[in-house]
Every structure is written in structure tokens, then in C-alpha cells.
Design a protein around this motif. Structure first.
Motif, PDB file in Angstrom:
ATOM      1  N   UNK A  11      62.620  67.717 -93.994  1.00 17.96           N
ATOM      2  CA  UNK A  11      62.472  66.621 -93.028  1.00 17.96           C
ATOM      3  C   UNK A  11      61.150  66.794 -92.285  1.00 17.96           C
ATOM      4  N   UNK A  12      60.884  68.015 -91.892  1.00 18.59           N
ATOM      5  CA  UNK A  12      59.627  68.352 -91.202  1.00 18.59           C
ATOM      6  C   UNK A  12      58.445  67.916 -92.050  1.00 18.59           C
ATOM      7  N   UNK A  13      58.549  68.162 -93.360  1.00 17.33           N
ATOM      8  CA  UNK A  13      57.456  67.821 -94.273  1.00 17.33           C
ATOM      9  C   UNK A  13      57.505  66.366 -94.737  1.00 17.33           C
ATOM     10  N   UNK A  47      63.501  69.499 -84.273  1.00 15.88           N
ATOM     11  CA  UNK A  47      62.367  70.419 -84.474  1.00 15.88           C
ATOM     12  C   UNK A  47      61.060  69.628 -84.584  1.00 15.88           C
ATOM     13  N   UNK A  48      61.138  68.508 -85.319  1.00 19.62           N
ATOM     14  CA  UNK A  48      59.966  67.634 -85.429  1.00 19.62           C
ATOM     15  C   UNK A  48      59.521  67.197 -84.032  1.00 19.62           C
ATOM     16  N   UNK A  49      60.503  66.828 -83.198  1.00 24.08           N
ATOM     17  CA  UNK A  49      60.207  66.362 -81.836  1.00 24.08           C
ATOM     18  C   UNK A  49      59.500  67.420 -81.003  1.00 24.08           C
ATOM     19  N   UNK A  50      59.935  68.651 -81.160  1.00 22.78           N
ATOM     20  CA  UNK A  50      59.317  69.735 -80.384  1.00 22.78           C
ATOM     21  C   UNK A  50      57.858  69.935 -80.788  1.00 22.78           C
ATOM     22  N   UNK A  51      57.603  69.916 -82.094  1.00 24.87           N
ATOM     23  CA  UNK A  51      56.224  70.148 -82.540  1.00 24.87           C
ATOM     24  C   UNK A  51      55.329  68.927 -82.317  1.00 24.87           C
ATOM     25  N   UNK A  52      55.946  67.757 -82.265  1.00 20.64           N
ATOM     26  CA  UNK A  52      55.212  66.532 -81.910  1.00 20.64           C
ATOM     27  C   UNK A  52      54.779  66.658 -80.446  1.00 20.64           C
ATOM     28  N   UNK A  53      55.692  67.061 -79.616  1.00 20.64           N
ATOM     29  CA  UNK A  53      55.412  67.239 -78.190  1.00 20.64           C
ATOM     30  C   UNK A  53      54.288  68.258 -77.978  1.00 20.64           C
ATOM     31  N   UNK A  61      52.523  62.064 -89.501  1.00 24.66           N
ATOM     32  CA  UNK A  61      53.479  63.033 -90.053  1.00 24.66           C
ATOM     33  C   UNK A  61      54.891  62.738 -89.566  1.00 24.66           C
ATOM     34  N   UNK A  62      54.984  62.418 -88.282  1.00 24.60           N
ATOM     35  CA  UNK A  62      56.303  62.152 -87.711  1.00 24.60           C
ATOM     36  C   UNK A  62      56.913  60.877 -88.319  1.00 24.60           C
ATOM     37  N   UNK A  63      56.024  59.935 -88.654  1.00 20.92           N
ATOM     38  CA  UNK A  63      56.503  58.722 -89.324  1.00 20.92           C
ATOM     39  C   UNK A  63      57.129  59.055 -90.675  1.00 20.92           C
ATOM     40  N   UNK A  64      56.493  59.956 -91.399  1.00 21.15           N
ATOM     41  CA  UNK A  64      57.056  60.378 -92.693  1.00 21.15           C
ATOM     42  C   UNK A  64      58.420  61.034 -92.489  1.00 21.15           C
ATOM     43  N   UNK A  65      58.506  61.888 -91.467  1.00 21.05           N
ATOM     44  CA  UNK A  65      59.795  62.522 -91.171  1.00 21.05           C
ATOM     45  C   UNK A  65      60.845  61.473 -90.848  1.00 21.05           C
ATOM     46  N   UNK A  66      60.433  60.493 -90.029  1.00 22.12           N
ATOM     47  CA  UNK A  66      61.379  59.439 -89.628  1.00 22.12           C
ATOM     48  C   UNK A  66      61.855  58.662 -90.852  1.00 22.12           C
ATOM     49  N   UNK A  67      60.917  58.380 -91.773  1.00 25.00           N
ATOM     50  CA  UNK A  67      61.316  57.639 -92.972  1.00 25.00           C
ATOM     51  C   UNK A  67      62.240  58.460 -93.866  1.00 25.00           C
TER      52      UNK A  67
END
Ligand code: B1M
Length: 210
Positions: A11-13, A47-53, A61-67
Motif C-alpha cells: 500500500x505504501x508503494x 503509515x502512509x499518513x505519518x510519512x506524508x505528514x 505517491x499518496x495518490x497511488x496508495x489511495x488508489x
């Protein structure tokens, strides 16, 4: 479970195919859809949210995770919805104006459907006129509003104040949610309840419609 950790990495990737595959494998192993959702997908997005922050991940990248997350959710959706629960009320839901985050809202919609509620989803960036038009058209029992940004959450008050002005506030139960909200905020803007997550939204709706 190793696979769950792998799915969090995938998911992160932003690896959509891997997330779909992982979701199917967990289901094949007998996992209930809700656990796949919360323990793999929602936990991974955390985890994605923490590293985005922290500036380690960026919007693309976060868009890819969201998709990737959405494609996993679309496998779970029919499973969560097919409970055959008796119909118990209708909710109009949307993410507020200025805000395009929709994963949490979609999850709430899925879980509510699974619990037997009818959902009218207005999507993202919903202004007060669209909420009002949908309320008039669908005559729902509940209005659900989602906001993920501290800059957009005050818009909930705009919507609720408008309901008051129009004299229809008491005709509808207003539930609000989203990561930056809390009980105090919900009270301040005049909502009936704050819902910490999708499961709480279902419980709260059941409680308040009695
Ligand atoms: Co954005 N984003 N984002 N983002 N994003 C956050 C929210 C942020 C906290 C990240 C961070 O800094 N840690 C931060 C907000 C900071 C703040 O306001 N204080 C942020 C920011 C800053 C931004 C941008 C401004 C970034 C930029 O452009 N510089 C931008 C804003 C765009 C806009 O909206 N105008 C932006 C964009 C994006 C993406 C497009 C890349 C993507 C969204 C994709 C999509 O949704 N289709 C994205 C994402 C994915 C996130 C994070 C990482 C994850 C959100 C998510 O889906 N969580 C998020 C970090 C985080 O929240 N930890 C972040 C999973 C979801 C299941 O949880 O949405 O909380 P959540 O929903 C829960 C509950 O809150 C509750 O139930 C849900 C299920 O249990 N709930 C409700 C939610 N709504 C409800 C409604 C209800 C009831 C319950 O009604 C009844």
C-alpha cells in the motif's frame, strides 16, 4: 501475519495489483472482510499518513496508495454490503467543500450499507446547495459530512447553520467525522454526533434513529 505486513508495504508503494491479490488471499484464508479492511488497508494507510505528514511521501505517491486502497475496498464492498440486514434508514453523505479526501467517507458508506442503511453519496467538494438539494430530493434520516482538513472542517458549521436558517435542522440527524474532528468540535458546530470511525458511525446511526 507476514501477508498483512507485506500488504502494508505494498500500500505504501502504491501497488494496486498486489493489494487486490493480498485482499483476495486474506479472504480465501477465511478472514472476515472487516478485518481485512481495518488490519491491512486502514492500518497501512495510517503509515502512509505519518510519512506524508513528515514530508517523506508526497501527493503523487499518496495518490497511488489511495488508489491501491480503493481497489482493495472495491473487492470488499459487495461482501460488506451483502448482509441482508433489514433496511433501517437513509443517509445523504458527502465530503465538504474544498476537501477531496474520500476514502473515509466511502468506508462509512460501505459499512452503513452493510448494516442496512441506504446511502446517497454526493462525493467530494460538496457545497451547501448540493447538500440541501439532496436532502430535499431524498428526504434522508441522516446527513453525514466528512472533512480531513483543518481548513475545511469549519464548513460543516456553514451547512448546519443553513439548515437552521431554513427551519429544517430538526428534521435530520447530523453525523460528522474525519481525522481532525472530535466531540467538542461536533458539539460546537451543532452536529448530533461525532463518529470516530465507520463502525462508530453505524452504531451511532442505529442508536439515534430509534
Ligand atoms: Co491529504 N492530508 N492532503 N491526501 N491525506 C491528510 C488528511 C493529512 C492529515 C496528512 C498529514 O499531513 N499527515 C493532511 C491534513 C493536515 C491538516 O489539515 N491539519 C493532508 C493534507 C495537508 C493534504 C493536502 C493539502 C496536501 C497538499 O496538497 N499539499 C491535499 C488537500 C487536497 C484537498 O482536499 N483539497 C491532500 C491530498 C491528498 C491526496 C489526494 C493525495 C489523498 C486523498 C485521496 C483520496 O481520498 N481519494 C490524501 C490522503 C490519502 C491523506 C491521508 C494520508 C489518508 C487519509 C485517508 O484516506 N485515511 C491523510 C493522513 C491521515 O489521515 N492520517 C491525509 C484513511 C481513512 C479510512 O481514514 O479518512 O480518517 P479517515 O476516515 C475514517 C474516520 O475519520 C471516520 O471514519 C473513517 C473510516 O473509519 N470518518 C467519518 C471520516 N469521514 C467520516 C464521515 C462520517 C463519519 C465518520 O459521517 C457520518
Amino acid at each position: 501475519e507476514d501477508l498483512v505486513e507485506q500488504m502494508k508495504d505494498d500500500l505504501y508503494d502504491g501497488l494496486k495489483d498486489e493489494i487486490e491479490e493480498g485482499t483476495r488471499i486474506l479472504l480465501d484464508r477465511g478472514w472476515i472482510p472487516y478485518d481485512v479492511l481495518t488490519k491491512a488497508l486502514v492500518a497501512g494507510m495510517q503509515i502512509v499518513g505519518e510519512d506524508f505528514r513528515d514530508g517523506i511521501l508526497f501527493v503523487p505517491e499518496v495518490l497511488l496508495s489511495a488508489n491501491a486502497m480503493k481497489s482493495g475496498m472495491s473487492i470488499l464492498r459487495p461482501l460488506l454490503a451483502e448482509t441482508g440486514a433489514p433496511k433501517q434508514g437513509k443517509m445523504v453523505i458527502g465530503t465538504v467543500k474544498g476537501d477531496i479526501h474520500d476514502i473515509g467517507k466511502n468506508l462509512v458508506g460501505m459499512m452503513m450499507e452493510g448494516a442496512g442503511f441506504e446511502i446517497v453519496d454526493l462525493g467530494i467538494n460538496t457545497d451547501v446547495d448540493r447538500y440541501l438539494a439532496a436532502i430535499e430530493e431524498h428526504k434522508p434520516d441522516f446527513l453525514g459530512m466528512s472533512a480531513l482538513l483543518t481548513t475545511t472542517m469549519p464548513y460543516m458549521k456553514v451547512v448546519i447553520d443553513t439548515l437552521v436558517q431554513k427551519g429544517i435542522r430538526d428534521d435530520i440527524i447530523v453525523l460528522v467525522g474525519g481525522a481532525p474532528l472530535n466531540e467538542d468540535f461536533a458539539r460546537q458546530v451543532g452536529a448530533d454526533a461525532y463518529c470516530r470511525d465507520a463502525a462508530v458511525a453505524v452504531d451511532t446511526a442505529r442508536e439515534l434513529i430509534k
